[in-house]
Write an enzyme that holds these catalytic residues in place. Structure first.
Site, mmCIF file in Angstrom:
data_model
loop_
_atom_site.group_PDB
_atom_site.id
_atom_site.type_symbol
_atom_site.label_atom_id
_atom_site.label_comp_id
_atom_site.label_asym_id
_atom_site.label_seq_id
_atom_site.Cartn_x
_atom_site.Cartn_y
_atom_site.Cartn_z
ATOM 1 C CG ASP A 1 51.215 32.168 108.583
ATOM 2 O OD1 ASP A 1 51.829 33.001 107.886
ATOM 3 O OD2 ASP A 1 50.033 31.840 108.347
ATOM 4 C CE LYS B 1 52.375 34.079 104.787
ATOM 5 N NZ LYS B 1 51.243 34.377 105.669
ATOM 6 C CD GLU C 1 49.944 35.457 101.457
ATOM 7 O OE1 GLU C 1 50.685 34.789 102.207
ATOM 8 O OE2 GLU C 1 48.850 35.936 101.821
ATOM 9 C CD GLU D 1 45.784 39.178 101.105
ATOM 10 O OE1 GLU D 1 46.603 38.815 101.969
ATOM 11 O OE2 GLU D 1 44.546 39.242 101.299
ATOM 12 C CE LYS E 1 48.170 32.166 101.881
ATOM 13 N NZ LYS E 1 48.304 31.628 103.244
ATOM 14 C CB SER F 1 47.496 28.486 101.348
ATOM 15 O OG SER F 1 48.250 28.838 102.504
ATOM 16 C CE1 TYR G 1 34.363 35.167 82.077
ATOM 17 C CE2 TYR G 1 35.112 36.417 83.960
ATOM 18 C CZ TYR G 1 34.163 35.637 83.350
ATOM 19 O OH TYR G 1 33.007 35.328 84.004
#
Lengths: 396, 391
Positions: free
Chosen positions: B62, B175, B216, B218, B258, B329, B391
C-alpha cells in the site's frame, strides 16, 4: 498456560545498562515526556513476585479467603448462634487451618485478617507458621474498608494507602507474601460512574505498586456487586469497562503484571434478574470479558464467589475452565463463604463438631480444586451447599 | 441503525421504552448501546482469522505515490502510474505457492482500481485465490503543535462513506498508520493519547461497515535508545491503544494489531540477538494485548528482508505463552529483492516475482517458528532466550 520460568543453561543475559540512565541534567525539565523508564523493580524482585504468584495458583490450587473483618465475622457467627469474641474467631479459623494434608493440593494461599495473622493454635503454634510450613502461601487483607465518593449515587472508593508501605514491610517479616485489597462497584441505572471506575482503578494501582516494592504480590479485587435486576450482558459490559480501566491504571503506575493476581467477580446476572442463565452462559460471558481486558502476563485470575452458594461457585468455576475459548491465565478460586458456609453450619460453635466442620471445609476445597482443573462433577449435593449465600448490598 | 430491531447477545430484543429510559441517565458510563449485531461480529472475526490463518501473513503493498517514488528511485525507475501498476502486477501474478503464505494484501487506493495486462482487475486476481483484500485508508501524518516534532494521522472525514465504497469494491480489511518517535522528550503523553484515540475512531468506523481494522501504532526505530527503552515505550503506547479501543467500544476479536517489533534504535551501539528482540517483543505484547485480539502482524520497519524473517521466527519460538497469532505484515521486507531484480525491465519480471515468492515462503515458515536461517545464529536448536525477569 503459564509462563514457564526460564532457567537458562548459560548465565542469564543481563542487558547492558541503558545509555539513557547516564544522568542527563536536563531530563527532569522535560515534563512533557511520559516514557522514560525508572525501573520500579530489579530482576530479582520480579522473579520473586512472579514465583510467589505462580505458587498460589499452581494447577489445581486456589485461595481460601479467611480475611473476614471483625464486623463481617459478626454476620457469619450470629446466624449459627455463636458470640463474636476474639476466642471464637480464633477457634473457628483454627478448624480451617488444621485441616489435614488433603488441602495441601487444593489450597495455594490463605488470606488472613490482621488479627488472625497473630493468633495461635491451642498448642501455641502461630497460624501464619502453621500455614506457611505446609507450603501454603500466607496472604493478608490490607485495605481499610470502603468510604463514600461524594457527589455520586452511593458509590465508594477504598481507603488504606496511608502507611501501607511500612505495614507491608512488617507483614512480610511476619510471614505474608501476598496481599488483598477490595474495591466495590455497583450496577444500576446511574452506576458505575466514570469517577467510581477511575478512582477505584487508581487506588488499586497505588496499592499494587506499594505491595510490590515490599516483595508482596498484590491481589487486585475490583468487585462488581451482583445486586440488581440487570442481565448477564450488562454485567459483562460493565466488567469489561472496569477491567480495562484497572489495567490501564496498572500500566500507568508501572505495576509488574506477572507479579499480580486478579480477583474479579464472575460475570453473572443481577440477583433480581428474572432471566436465568446456564453455567455455560456464565462461563462464556466471564471468559469473554477477561479475554478482552486481562493481558496474558497476569499470572492468574482467582474469582470471588460473591453471593453464590458453595455448589454454584464450584460448578461455575468448572464451566469457566471447560469453556472452549483460549484462556492464557490460571482460572481458579478465592472463596470465602463458598468454602466455609457448610463448615460454619456444621460447627455452630461446638467443640464436638469441630472435626465434622473441618471435613465440610475439606470437601469444598477438594471440589474447587477439581473445578479449577475443569474436572468437577457436581453430585447435586446437600441443601447447605446449594443454599444461596446472597446478602443484599453486601459489604465486608 | 434502529436500536429497536437489534437482537442483543442472547437474542432477546430490548423495548424502545426501556431504551428511552436509559438514555436519560447521562451520568452513567456503563450503559450498553448496540454497536454490532452478532452476525456482524462473526463476519469480522472470521475475516480477521482468515487473514492470519496459520502460516499466513500480510503483503503490505500500500505504498502511497510518494513512498513509491522513493522505492522506484532506488532502482532507477520513473514513478509513473504505469510503472507502479507493473510492479504491483509482478507481485500479484505470483503463482499458487503464495496461496498458503499470504492471507491478505493491503492496497493503496490507486491500485485497488488497476488491472493486469490481460485486463483482469487486481482485486479479482487476489480475491480469486482466496487472499483477502485490504486498503490503506489514512491520509498521512500531520503535526501536533506544541510537541517536539510529533504527529497524529488524519483521514477520519468521510471515512464511513469511503469504507462503504471500499467494501463494495472488494475490500474486507483496512489499515491506518500512526507514528511515534522515541527521543529524550518523546513520545509525549499527548502524542500517545491522541494517536490511540484516532486509531480507535478509525477502528470503530471500519467495523460498522464490515471492515476489519488493522491497527498500526508504529514506534520508529530512529535513535540511539536501547532495547529496554523501546520495550518500555511500546508497553505504554499499547496500553493506551487498548484503553482507547475499550472506550470506543471496538470489538477486539474483529481487529488485528500491526505493531513494531521491540528493537533497539538504529544508532544504538549495543547489538541484540534475535532471541533478545523476541523476548522483549513477546513480553511487551503479553503485558498489553488482550487475548481477544485475533492476531498480531508485525511491521518490518527498517529491517532487511532476512532480519525481519529471523526476528519473526525467534518471536514464534520464544518460550513465553503467546495466545495470539504472531505473523507478518511486511512491505519492504517482502519486496526489496523483487524490486532490485526488476529494475523496471520487462524481461526481469519473472525473476522478480520469484524473489517475492521466496520471501513469502520464508516468512510463512518464520510465522510458524520453522525457519532455519543457516549459520548466522548457530544451531537451530540452541536458542538462548535468557531470563524473562530482565524484561
Amino acid at each position: 498456560m503459564r509462563c514457564q520460568s526460564v532457567t537458562p543453561s548459560h548465565d542469564a543475559i543481563a542487558l547492558a545498562p541503558p545509555a539513557y540512565l547516564a544522568l542527563c541534567p536536563l531530563r527532569h525539565l522535560l515534563a512533557a515526556t511520559m516514557t522514560h523508564q525508572y525501573p520500579a523493580l530489579t530482576p530479582e524482585q520480579k522473579k520473586e513476585l512472579q514465583e510467589i504468584a505462580q505458587r498460589i495458583v499452581a494447577p489445581g490450587k486456589g485461595i481460601l479467603a479467611a480475611d473476614e473483618s471483625t464486623g463481617s465475622m459478626a454476620k457469619r457467627l450470629s446466624p449459627i448462634g455463636v458470640e463474636n469474641t476474639e476466642e471464637n474467631r480464633r477457634r473457628y479459623r483454627q478448624l480451617l487451618f488444621t485441616a489435614d494434608q488433603r488441602i495441601d493440593s487444593c489450597i495455594g494461599g490463605v488470606i488472613f485478617f490482621h488479627e488472625t495473622l497473630y493468633q495461635k493454635t491451642d498448642d501455641g503454634v502461630p497460624f501464619a507458621k502453621l500455614i506457611k510450613d505446609r507450603g501454603i502461601v500466607v496472604g493478608i487483607k490490607v485495605d481499610k474498608g470502603v468510604v463514600p465518593l461524594a457527589g455520586t449515587n452511593g458509590e465508594t472508593t477504598t481507603q488504606g494507602l496511608d502507611g501501607l508501605s511500612e505495614r507491608c514491610a512488617q507483614y512480610k517479616k511476619d510471614g505474608a507474601d501476598f496481599a488483598k485489597w477490595r474495591c466495590v462497584l455497583k450496577i444500576s441505572e446511574t452506576t458505575p460512574s466514570e469517577l467510581a471506575i477511575f478512582e477505584n482503578a487508581n487506588v488499586l494501582a497505588r496499592y499494587a505498586s506499594i505491595c510490590q516494592q515490599n516483595g508482596i504480590v498484590p491481589i487486585v479485587e475490583p468487585e462488581i456487586l451482583p445486586d440488581g435486576d440487570h442481565d448477564l450482558k450488562r454485567c459483562q459490559y460493565v466488567s469489561e469497562k472496569v477491567l480495562a480501566a484497572v489495567y490501564k491504571a496498572l500500566s500507568d503506575h508501572h505495576v509488574y503484571l506477572e507479579g499480580t493476581l486478579l480477583k474479579p467477580n464472575m460475570v453473572t446476572p443481577g440477583h433480581s434478574c428474572p432471566t436465568k442463565f446456564s453455567n455455560q452462559e456464565i462461563a462464556m460471558a466471564t471468559v469473554t470479558a477477561l479475554r478482552r481486558t486481562v493481558p496474558p502476563a497476569v499470572t492468574g485470575v482467582t474469582f470471588l464467589s460473591g453471593g453464590q452458594s458453595e455448589e454454584e461457585a464450584s460448578v461455575n468455576l468448572n464451566a469457566i475452565n471447560t469453556c472452549p475459548l483460549l484462556k492464557p491465565w490460571a482460572l481458579t478460586f478465592s472463596y470465602g463463604r463458598a468454602l466455609q458456609a457448610s463448615a460454619l453450619n456444621a460447627w455452630k460453635g461446638e467443640l464436638n463438631n469441630e472435626k465434622a466442620a473441618t471435613e465440610e471445609f475439606i470437601k469444598r476445597a477438594e471440589a474447587n480444586g477439581l473445578a479449577a482443573l475443569g474436572k468437577y462433577v457436581s453430585s447435586g449435593s446437600g441443601s447447605a451447599a446449594s443454599q444461596s449465600l446472597y446478602v443484599a448490598n453486601h459489604a465486608y | 441503525m434502529n436500536h429497536q430491531d437489534l437482537p442483543n447477545f442472547l437474542g432477546t430484543k430490548e423495548t424502545l421504552s426501556s431504551q428511552t429510559r436509559r438514555l436519560v441517565d447521562a451520568n452513567s458510563m456503563t450503559l450498553q448501546f448496540p454497536t454490532l449485531s452478532e452476525a456482524q461480529k462473526r463476519d469480522l472475526h472470521e475475516t480477521a482469522l482468515r487473514i492470519v490463518s496459520p502460516g499466513k501473513g500480510i503483503l503490505a503493498a500500500d505504498e502511497s505515490v510518494g513512498s513509491m517514488a522513493k522505492r522506484l528511485a532506488q532502482v532507477g525507475v520513473e514513478n509513473t502510474e504505469e510503472n507502479r501498476r507493473q510492479f504491483r502486477q509482478i507481485l500479484f501474478s505470483a503463482d499458487d505457492r503464495i496461496n498458503s503464505c499470504i492471507g491478505g494484501v493491503i492496497f493503496f487506493h490507486e491500485t485497488l482500481y488497476q488491472h493486469s495486462d490481460n485486463g483482469v482487475s487486481f482485486v479479482k486476481m487476489i480475491r480469486d485465490r482466496g487472499v483477502m483484500i485490504g486498503v490503506k485508508v489514512d491520509k498521512g501524518v500531520v503535526p501536533l503543535p506544541g510537541t517536539c516534532g510529533e504527529t497524529t494521522t488524519q483521514g477520519l472525514d468521510g471515512l464511513s462513506e469511503r469504507c462503504a465504497q471500499y467494501k463494495k469494491d472488494g475490500a474486507v480489511f483496512a489499515k491506518w498508520r500512526c507514528v511515534l518517535k522515541i527521543s529524550e522528550s518523546n513520545p509525549s503523553k499527548l502524542a500517545i493519547t491522541e494517536n490511540a484515540n484516532v486509531m480507535a475512531r478509525y477502528s470503530s468506523i471500519c467495523q460498522q461497515h464490515g471492515i476489519v481494522p488493522v491497527i498500526e501504532p508504529e514506534i520508529l526505530p530512529d535513535g540511539d535508545h536501547d532495547l529496554k527503552r523501546c520495550q518500555y515505550v511500546t508497553e505504554k503506547v499499547l496500553a493506551a491503544v487498548y484503553k482507547a479501543m475499550s472506550d470506543h467500544h471496538v470489538y477486539l476479536e474483529g481487529t488485528l494489531l500491526k505493531p513494531n517489533m521491540v528493537t533497539a534504535g538504529h544508532s544504538c551501539p549495543t547489538k541484540y540477538s534475535p532471541e533478545e528482540v523476541a523476548m522483549a517483543t513477546v513480553t511487551a505484547m503479553r503485558r498489553t494485548v488482550p487475548p481477544a485480539v485475533a492476531g498480531i502482524a508485525f511491521l518490518s520497519g527498517g529491517q532487511s528482508e532476512e532480519e525481519a524473517s529471523v526476528h519473526l521466527n525467534a518471536i514464534n519460538n520464544c518460550p513465553l505463552p503467546k495466545p495470539w497469532i504472531l505473523t507478518f505484515s511486511f512491505g519492504r521486507a517482502l519486496q526489496a529483492s523483487a524490486l532490485r531484480a526488476w529494475r523496471g525491465h520487462h524481461e526481469n519480471q519473472k525473476a522478480a516475482t520469484e524473489q517475492f515468492i521466496k520471501r513469502a515462503e520464508v516468512n510463512s515458515l518464520a510465522c510458524q517458528g520453522k525457519y532455519n536461517a543457516g549459520d548466522n545464529h548457530g544451531d537451530a536448536g540452541q536458542r538462548v532466550y535468557g531470563s524473562c525477569y530482565a524484561y
